[in-house]
Design an enzyme around this catalytic site. Sequence first.
Site, PDB file in Angstrom:
ATOM      1  CD  GLU A   1      -2.708  -0.533   2.096  1.00 40.81           C
ATOM      2  OE1 GLU A   1      -4.107  -0.448   2.596  1.00 40.81           O
ATOM      3  OE2 GLU A   1      -2.676  -1.354   3.646  1.00 40.81           O
TER       4      GLU A   1
ATOM      5  CG  HIS B   1      -7.147  -8.210   4.917  1.00 39.51           C
ATOM      6  ND1 HIS B   1      -8.732  -9.225   5.218  1.00 39.51           N
ATOM      7  CD2 HIS B   1      -7.013  -7.117   4.869  1.00 39.51           C
ATOM      8  CE1 HIS B   1      -8.954  -7.643   4.948  1.00 39.51           C
ATOM      9  NE2 HIS B   1      -8.165  -6.821   5.644  1.00 39.51           N
TER      10      HIS B   1
HETATM   11  C1  BG6 Z   1      -8.027  -3.014   5.833  1.00 41.39           C
HETATM   12  C2  BG6 Z   1      -7.194  -2.690   7.026  1.00 41.39           C
HETATM   13  O1  BG6 Z   1      -9.018  -4.103   6.261  1.00 41.39           O
HETATM   14  O2  BG6 Z   1      -7.684  -3.416   4.430  1.00 41.39           O
HETATM   15  C3  BG6 Z   1      -6.570  -1.248   5.549  1.00 41.39           C
HETATM   16  O3  BG6 Z   1      -7.664  -2.247   7.605  1.00 41.39           O
HETATM   17  C4  BG6 Z   1      -5.897  -1.293   4.389  1.00 41.39           C
HETATM   18  O4  BG6 Z   1      -5.079  -1.020   6.587  1.00 41.39           O
HETATM   19  C5  BG6 Z   1      -7.047  -1.869   3.992  1.00 41.39           C
HETATM   20  O5  BG6 Z   1      -5.430  -0.023   4.281  1.00 41.39           O
HETATM   21  C6  BG6 Z   1      -6.317  -2.860   2.862  1.00 41.39           C
HETATM   22  O6  BG6 Z   1      -7.862  -3.049   1.781  1.00 41.39           O
HETATM   23  P1  BG6 Z   1      -8.037  -2.728   0.205  1.00 41.39           P
HETATM   24  O7  BG6 Z   1      -9.176  -3.376   0.165  1.00 41.39           O
HETATM   25  O8  BG6 Z   1      -7.411  -1.372   0.120  1.00 41.39           O
HETATM   26  O9  BG6 Z   1      -6.269  -3.505  -0.443  1.00 41.39           O
END
Ligand code: BG6
Length: 483
Positions: A217, A241
């Site tokens: 990210e 995740h």
């Molecule tokens: C969330 C986290 O569950 O997922 C965040 O708390 C993170 O910190 C986000 O930025 C990332 O999700 P995605 O869908 O943008 O990859």
Amino acid sequence: MDPVDPHLFVIFGATGDLTQRKLIPSIFRVMTEDGAAAAHNLLGVSRSAWSDDDFRQYTNQSLHTAGYDGSLVDEWCRERVFYHQTERRATDLDSLRERIDTIEAELGLPGNRVFYLALPPAAFSSTIDQLGQAGLASGPGWTRLVVEKPFGHDQATAHQLNDQIHTYFDEHQVYRIDHYLGKETVQNLLAFRFANLLFESAWNRDRVEAIEITVAENLGTEGRADYYDNAGVIRDMVQNHITQLISLIAMEGPRAFDADDIRSEKVDVLESISPIKAENVVYGQYQAGLIDGEPVPAYRDDPEVAEGSVTPTFVAMRLSIANWRWEGVPVFVRTGKRLPRKTTQIAVVFRRPPVCIFHGVQDECTSHHNVVILTLQPNEGFEVRFDIKAPGSPLTLVSQPLRFDYDEAFARLPDAYQTLILDVMEGDQTLFVRSDEVETSWALYTPLLEMDLPVLPYPAGSWGPDEVNERLGLPNGWIMRPE
Ligand code: BG6
């Protein structure tokens, strides 16, 4: 035919950010794009002293921001959207029960209910108790409970929360959200593997040398540092995740496309992951640096971060799965905030041919690894890299990609929350985390969270601490360094 039964969708935490950004637009899309007209009865619950009209305006605004306007929006808000204020004391939920009965009677609903806990985690436990004590865990029709993440803070608290839920609700009523499972490309991992014999027959230790998972990210903590500083990267991204990605990429084929068969196979993989050793983990925390050429401050400069905080914002790990399919194949994982760009990718790196017949200067073998790269977001698609002979002589091999891009083949990918909300309404638990799954995942990471490991600095805009490759023994560095 409408795919969902008529029901009342009750959101606890109705005035919060998740409701406004995700839940309201997703319910609207389920109604309008998935043909689920019965998905339109919404009751927002929260502590704010709002009226039905206030919440209708809020709903209208949320839809406007998501790009929806017009008579359908106005009509929906006017006729099918309600609000109830509660202090979340047991007696208040008695009044909520009465309100639900009244709305259901007015609208002629059969008593099917979804309770969605879009609440801060500290409020999960009391709300579940109160729902149970107010007799709302079952009703005249079906009742479903949706619990947002984070589900627990470690193994003990996840177990406690499960116990508490099971005091009132059966597991078949419970939908634990991990929004990664709602992503089309994450669901596609099952199709990619189990609909294509071409890949599946090579998906094992005989043919695969390593698996790499990168969830990068470029954002920092974005106003959530207060939460993040207590959570850190393992709780925020890895336990949920990334663990979902590992189980989908490594699981055995389920007997059928059935929620419990699939989830049992996922639990099997998680149970086969060897305990994580300290030497296989590198933590990092971002310092000031540049993202897209713009200066950004260090993690610790955020006023909500505790002074001298050693919360990791990056981790790279080497995991092993001790089962017949994967023994000896390292799984390299890295994820972090303030990396150069947002990308979620999985690379499956195949072994090189057992004998090399193509030699270059200095007698080096010129063949490359075949690699399957699944890009889960953004630029969703996949790529298979294979060697071809470069035209001319001397004979030289070059690695070339064969690509599939979602946006060339399909108009638009559904939003993860839209998919998950439709599944809740339909009663399909496949994309939700089962109680044993969440506890097995915590069992893996809780010992790691209890270790006192160094947290190395990395400049924002880099790929993490320099030590990663050497410490984890990555043979050729990371395959995935998308530019
Ligand atoms: C969330 C986290 O569950 O997922 C965040 O708390 C993170 O910190 C986000 O930025 C990332 O999700 P995605 O869908 O943008 O990859």
